[in-house]
Design a protein around this motif. Structure first.
Motif, PDB file in Angstrom:
ATOM      1  N   VAL A  85       0.832  -1.216   0.000  1.00 56.25           N
ATOM      2  CA  VAL A  85       0.000   0.000   0.000  1.00 56.25           C
ATOM      3  C   VAL A  85       0.858   1.255   0.000  1.00 56.25           C
ATOM      4  CG1 VAL A  85      -1.870  -1.182   1.204  1.00 56.25           C
ATOM      5  CG2 VAL A  85      -0.159   0.078   2.520  1.00 56.25           C
ATOM      6  N   LEU A  86       2.160   1.144   0.271  1.00 56.35           N
ATOM      7  CA  LEU A  86       3.032   2.310   0.360  1.00 56.35           C
ATOM      8  C   LEU A  86       3.473   2.768  -1.029  1.00 56.35           C
ATOM      9  CD1 LEU A  86       5.295   1.255   3.378  1.00 56.35           C
ATOM     10  CD2 LEU A  86       3.166   2.592   3.404  1.00 56.35           C
ATOM     11  N   PRO A  87       3.830   4.054  -1.181  1.00 47.14           N
ATOM     12  CA  PRO A  87       4.296   4.558  -2.483  1.00 47.14           C
ATOM     13  C   PRO A  87       5.747   4.239  -2.785  1.00 47.14           C
ATOM     14  CG  PRO A  87       4.213   6.348  -0.908  1.00 47.14           C
ATOM     15  CD  PRO A  87       3.645   5.144  -0.199  1.00 47.14           C
ATOM     16  N   GLY A  88       6.374   3.346  -2.006  1.00 50.41           N
ATOM     17  CA  GLY A  88       7.768   2.989  -2.229  1.00 50.41           C
ATOM     18  C   GLY A  88       8.262   2.079  -1.121  1.00 50.41           C
ATOM     19  N   SER A  89       9.571   2.001  -0.975  1.00 48.88           N
ATOM     20  CA  SER A  89      10.190   1.167   0.054  1.00 48.88           C
ATOM     21  C   SER A  89      11.130   2.010   0.895  1.00 48.88           C
ATOM     22  CB  SER A  89      10.952   0.000  -0.591  1.00 48.88           C
ATOM     23  OG  SER A  89      11.947   0.500  -1.479  1.00 48.88           O
ATOM     24  N   PHE A  90      11.419   1.544   2.124  1.00 45.67           N
ATOM     25  CA  PHE A  90      12.263   2.322   3.033  1.00 45.67           C
ATOM     26  C   PHE A  90      13.306   1.422   3.658  1.00 45.67           C
ATOM     27  CE2 PHE A  90       8.631   0.793   5.380  1.00 45.67           C
ATOM     28  CZ  PHE A  90       9.147   0.342   6.575  1.00 45.67           C
ATOM     29  N   GLY A  91      14.356   2.081   4.190  1.00 49.39           N
ATOM     30  CA  GLY A  91      15.450   1.351   4.794  1.00 49.39           C
ATOM     31  C   GLY A  91      15.528   1.592   6.292  1.00 49.39           C
ATOM     32  N   ALA A  92      16.687   1.263   6.866  1.00 51.85           N
ATOM     33  CA  ALA A  92      16.887   1.378   8.306  1.00 51.85           C
ATOM     34  C   ALA A  92      17.037   2.849   8.698  1.00 51.85           C
ATOM     35  CB  ALA A  92      18.124   0.593   8.723  1.00 51.85           C
ATOM     36  N   PRO A  93      16.713   3.170   9.964  1.00 49.22           N
ATOM     37  CA  PRO A  93      16.828   4.563  10.424  1.00 49.22           C
ATOM     38  C   PRO A  93      18.263   5.058  10.336  1.00 49.22           C
ATOM     39  CG  PRO A  93      15.568   3.224  11.967  1.00 49.22           C
ATOM     40  CD  PRO A  93      16.182   2.278  10.991  1.00 49.22           C
ATOM     41  N   PHE A 143      14.875  17.963  11.828  1.00 51.71           N
ATOM     42  CA  PHE A 143      14.639  16.526  11.952  1.00 51.71           C
ATOM     43  C   PHE A 143      16.000  15.838  12.108  1.00 51.71           C
ATOM     44  CE2 PHE A 143      11.445  18.535   9.343  1.00 51.71           C
ATOM     45  CZ  PHE A 143      10.250  18.088   9.886  1.00 51.71           C
ATOM     46  N   PHE A 144      16.132  15.029  13.163  1.00 53.49           N
ATOM     47  CA  PHE A 144      17.430  14.443  13.503  1.00 53.49           C
ATOM     48  C   PHE A 144      17.508  12.956  13.178  1.00 53.49           C
ATOM     49  CE2 PHE A 144      16.736  18.120  16.236  1.00 53.49           C
ATOM     50  CZ  PHE A 144      17.881  18.854  15.972  1.00 53.49           C
ATOM     51  N   GLN A 145      16.432  12.395  12.612  1.00 56.88           N
ATOM     52  CA  GLN A 145      16.465  10.991  12.213  1.00 56.88           C
ATOM     53  C   GLN A 145      15.462  10.790  11.076  1.00 56.88           C
ATOM     54  OE1 GLN A 145      15.161   7.839  14.971  1.00 56.88           O
ATOM     55  NE2 GLN A 145      17.241   7.000  14.782  1.00 56.88           N
ATOM     56  N   GLN A 146      15.791   9.882  10.158  1.00 59.70           N
ATOM     57  CA  GLN A 146      14.904   9.629   9.040  1.00 59.70           C
ATOM     58  C   GLN A 146      15.017   8.187   8.590  1.00 59.70           C
ATOM     59  OE1 GLN A 146      17.464  11.499   5.445  1.00 59.70           O
ATOM     60  NE2 GLN A 146      15.595  10.434   4.858  1.00 59.70           N
ATOM     61  N   ARG A 147      14.050   7.789   7.802  1.00 57.90           N
ATOM     62  CA  ARG A 147      14.087   6.502   7.125  1.00 57.90           C
ATOM     63  C   ARG A 147      14.319   6.768   5.646  1.00 57.90           C
ATOM     64  NH1 ARG A 147      12.046   1.589   9.102  1.00 57.90           N
ATOM     65  NH2 ARG A 147      12.414   1.503  11.330  1.00 57.90           N
ATOM     66  N   PRO A 148      15.453   6.352   5.078  1.00 53.89           N
ATOM     67  CA  PRO A 148      15.646   6.535   3.634  1.00 53.89           C
ATOM     68  C   PRO A 148      14.490   5.902   2.869  1.00 53.89           C
ATOM     69  CG  PRO A 148      17.674   5.827   4.677  1.00 53.89           C
ATOM     70  CD  PRO A 148      16.607   5.684   5.718  1.00 53.89           C
ATOM     71  N   PHE A 149      13.852   6.681   2.003  1.00 55.14           N
ATOM     72  CA  PHE A 149      12.656   6.199   1.313  1.00 55.14           C
ATOM     73  C   PHE A 149      12.866   6.339  -0.191  1.00 55.14           C
ATOM     74  CE2 PHE A 149       8.285   6.101  -0.183  1.00 55.14           C
ATOM     75  CZ  PHE A 149       7.705   5.151   0.658  1.00 55.14           C
ATOM     76  N   THR A 150      12.595   5.246  -0.913  1.00 53.52           N
ATOM     77  CA  THR A 150      12.724   5.227  -2.373  1.00 53.52           C
ATOM     78  C   THR A 150      11.331   5.112  -2.964  1.00 53.52           C
ATOM     79  OG1 THR A 150      14.878   4.121  -2.215  1.00 53.52           O
ATOM     80  CG2 THR A 150      13.754   4.079  -4.344  1.00 53.52           C
ATOM     81  N   VAL A 151      10.925   6.123  -3.725  1.00 55.67           N
ATOM     82  CA  VAL A 151       9.566   6.157  -4.265  1.00 55.67           C
ATOM     83  C   VAL A 151       9.504   5.400  -5.577  1.00 55.67           C
ATOM     84  CG1 VAL A 151       8.967   8.334  -3.166  1.00 55.67           C
ATOM     85  CG2 VAL A 151      10.041   8.364  -5.407  1.00 55.67           C
ATOM     86  N   THR A 152       8.348   4.832  -5.840  1.00 54.21           N
ATOM     87  CA  THR A 152       8.121   4.165  -7.115  1.00 54.21           C
ATOM     88  C   THR A 152       7.930   5.169  -8.239  1.00 54.21           C
ATOM     89  OG1 THR A 152       7.044   2.358  -5.903  1.00 54.21           O
ATOM     90  CG2 THR A 152       6.673   2.460  -8.289  1.00 54.21           C
ATOM     91  N   ASN A 153       7.238   6.265  -7.937  1.00 54.40           N
ATOM     92  CA  ASN A 153       6.971   7.316  -8.915  1.00 54.40           C
ATOM     93  C   ASN A 153       7.519   8.640  -8.367  1.00 54.40           C
ATOM     94  OD1 ASN A 153       6.036   9.077 -10.853  1.00 54.40           O
ATOM     95  ND2 ASN A 153       3.847   8.761 -10.395  1.00 54.40           N
ATOM     96  N   PRO A 154       8.515   9.267  -9.023  1.00 58.00           N
ATOM     97  CA  PRO A 154       9.086  10.516  -8.486  1.00 58.00           C
ATOM     98  C   PRO A 154       8.066  11.640  -8.336  1.00 58.00           C
ATOM     99  CG  PRO A 154      10.490   9.591 -10.205  1.00 58.00           C
ATOM    100  CD  PRO A 154       9.222   8.808 -10.226  1.00 58.00           C
ATOM    101  N   GLU A 155       6.980  11.593  -9.125  1.00 55.48           N
ATOM    102  CA  GLU A 155       5.973  12.649  -9.020  1.00 55.48           C
ATOM    103  C   GLU A 155       5.131  12.531  -7.754  1.00 55.48           C
ATOM    104  OE1 GLU A 155       3.638  12.668 -12.519  1.00 55.48           O
ATOM    105  OE2 GLU A 155       5.290  13.256 -13.846  1.00 55.48           O
ATOM    106  N   SER A 156       5.301  11.440  -7.023  1.00 58.65           N
ATOM    107  CA  SER A 156       4.516  11.260  -5.794  1.00 58.65           C
ATOM    108  C   SER A 156       5.138  11.966  -4.599  1.00 58.65           C
ATOM    109  CB  SER A 156       4.376   9.769  -5.486  1.00 58.65           C
ATOM    110  OG  SER A 156       5.641   9.198  -5.182  1.00 58.65           O
TER     111      SER A 156
END
Length: 506
Positions: A421-429, A466-479
């Motif tokens: 259901v997500l617009p992409g995938s994410f990695g470790a914090p 923001f001092f922490q994030q989850r690297p997120f790779t989107v399927t569609n850059p326009e999203s």
């Protein structure tokens, strides 16, 4: 009646010429040849006799044609409705600019203005012209230029105060166009107003030609109290299948006088439901909170009303209120989270009142189809749905028009099946140590999510760190709806059916 070439009327004296010719004309004798007169007897005969007019209609028609020809060359004109006679007699033309803007309804200003306008018309002579111009934001002619002053008096009496602001420019421009076409030597503009400062916008650029005089007549009015209802706000709470609404009216005392025992009334659908008596200090505000009332499926029309004062136009505030403005938000937190893990999120949602957010917090273990019923938004706060029926119920919820916000905290783990259901995938914090990159560098303010921040002085999103994030790779850059200063994704969106899924990568 007058003539532009009166000397040509002397030609009427020539009318006697055909008459004299007709009367003195002698017919010539007809000569008949005859062989001999010796056999005829001479008889004495006098041939001279006085001529007479035999055909009177023909004679009169000829005289009329001659008279009309002379009158045509003399160029006659009528003087009762033109300005030429007034000019020859020393008349004048005035344009009365009568301000009927909102502020003229204060105290007795309008009555004074009408009296002043009538007094200006009283000074006119029988050949003087007057035009009444009524103005507020725009200007219009109330009575055209005429020596019949009764029409101007009637227009003054019928004029009423409007609801718009004051603008002097259109009125002065209209007066200029009227008087520049006048042939009078004495031309005047009489401006009757309370002369509000905001009436001058600074770009009027109106200048009168030489010979036109502008005379202002200020209207002050007597000092009196004036209270204005500036706004009505609402606090909403769910009540059974409807809403419980509390109306709060904000009032401001616009005068330098204290107001005591001011009656404030709340009406709903034409019925009086609550009243209060309040006191307001000079130039001070006040807030009146009424008892709550219930709003069902039907829309309610309401009015907050105060007792009469010097300005009646601002003594009422009309509004409509209807149900359906509550947004039900379900906050889902991890099973092992602390009690205050969603405290800041709940408090932030409690601040909003347009619309009002009704929040409920549960653990992910309690997430099922029943708790999704009637929800508008589901927030997965550092958690993910389980596979199977729970995940399917969440997908069906979004597909039917619901909203899903997934907050990718440091402990969340999404299964591959749930991640669909997500617009992409994410990695470790990962930690964001650079102070220049831990802020937002791009925000799509055209998106409805950020529309509230699009107006001036509505908050600066680029100042939050923001001092922490989850690297997120989107399927569609326009999203992508927001990025950090280093270009990495901060907020992304995906549409599923009629609903939306947003992912916040921090």
């Amino acid at each position: 009646m007058a003539f532009l070439a009166p000397l040509l009327l002397l030609g009427l004296a020539a009318l006697a010429v055909p008459v004299l010719i007709h009367l003195t004309h002698r017919e010539r004798d007809q000569v008949i040849s005859f062989p001999s007169l010796m056999f005829l007897e001479r008889v004495p005969y006098r041939s001279t006799r006085r001529q007479k007019i035999r055909n009177w209609p023909l004679f009169l028609l000829r005289c009329a044609a001659f008279i009309l020809l002379i009158l045509a060359f003399a160029r006659p004109f009528f003087t009762d409705t033109t300005s030429l006679a007034g000019t020859l007699n020393g008349g004048r033309e005035i344009v009365v600019l009568l301000d009927r803007s909102y502020s003229m309804g204060y105290s007795d200003r309008w009555q004074q203005a009408q009296v002043a306008a009538r007094e200006e018309i009283d000074t006119l002579g029988p050949n003087d012209l007057a035009t009444l111009v009524l103005f507020e934001r725009s200007a219009e002619i109330g009575a055209r230029s005429s020596v019949n002053h009764d029409s101007v008096y009637t227009a003054i009496a019928r004029a009423e105060v409007g609801a718009n602001i004051t603008r002097f420019g259109p009125a002065l421009q209209l007066a200029k166009s009227i008087l520049e076409q006048s042939e009078f030597t004495e031309r005047e503009v009489v401006l009757i107003s309370d002369f509000q400062k905001n009436g001058w916008s600074g770009d009027e650029a109106v200048s009168f030609e030489e010979g036109i005089r502008l005379r202002p007549l200020p209207i002050d009015g007597t000092d009196a109290s004036n209270v204005t209802i500036t706004s009505v706000a609402f606090e909403r709470e769910p009540f059974s299948a409807a809403e419980q609404v509390t109306a709060m009216a904000r009032l401001v005392n616009q005068s330098d006088l204290n107001v005591t025992n001011l009656l404030v009334t709340l009406e709903l659908d034409g019925h009086e439901v609550a009243t209060q008596l309040i006191d307001i200090e000079a130039s001070g505000p006040a807030t009146v909170s009424f008892d709550p009332f219930i709003v069902g499926e039907d829309q309610l029309r309401g009015t907050v009303r105060i007792s009469d004062d010097a300005l009646l136009q601002d003594n009422m505030f009309h509004f409509t209120v209807s149900s359906g403005q509550l947004v039900s938000v379900l906050i889902v937190k991890p099973d092992a989270s602390t009690l205050d893990s969603s405290l800041y999120l709940e408090n932030a949602l409690a601040v909003g009142n347009t619309p009002t957010f009704v929040t409920e917090t549960i653990t992910v273990r309690d997430l099922n189809t029943d708790v999704l019923e009637g929800r508008s938004v589901v927030i997965l706060n550092d958690t993910a749905p389980f596979d199977g029926p729970t995940g399917n119920a969440l997908v069906n919820f979004v597909d039917a028009g619901g909203g899903l916000l997934a907050v990718l905290g440091e402990s969340v783990r999404w299964t591959p099946e749930a991640s669909d259901v997500l617009p992409g995938s994410f990695g470790a914090p990962t930690a964001r140590l650079s102070s220049r990159n831990n802020v937002l560098g791009y925000v799509d303010y055209s998106h409805p999510v950020f529309d509230v921040f699009n107006a001036p002085r509505s908050g600066d999103l680029s100042s939050a760190q923001f001092f922490q994030q989850r690297p997120f790779t989107v399927t569609n850059p326009e999203s992508v709806l927001a990025r950090f200063a280093d270009g990495s994704v901060a907020l992304a969106e995906r549409r599923i059916g009629q609903g939306h899924v947003l992912v916040w990568a921090s």
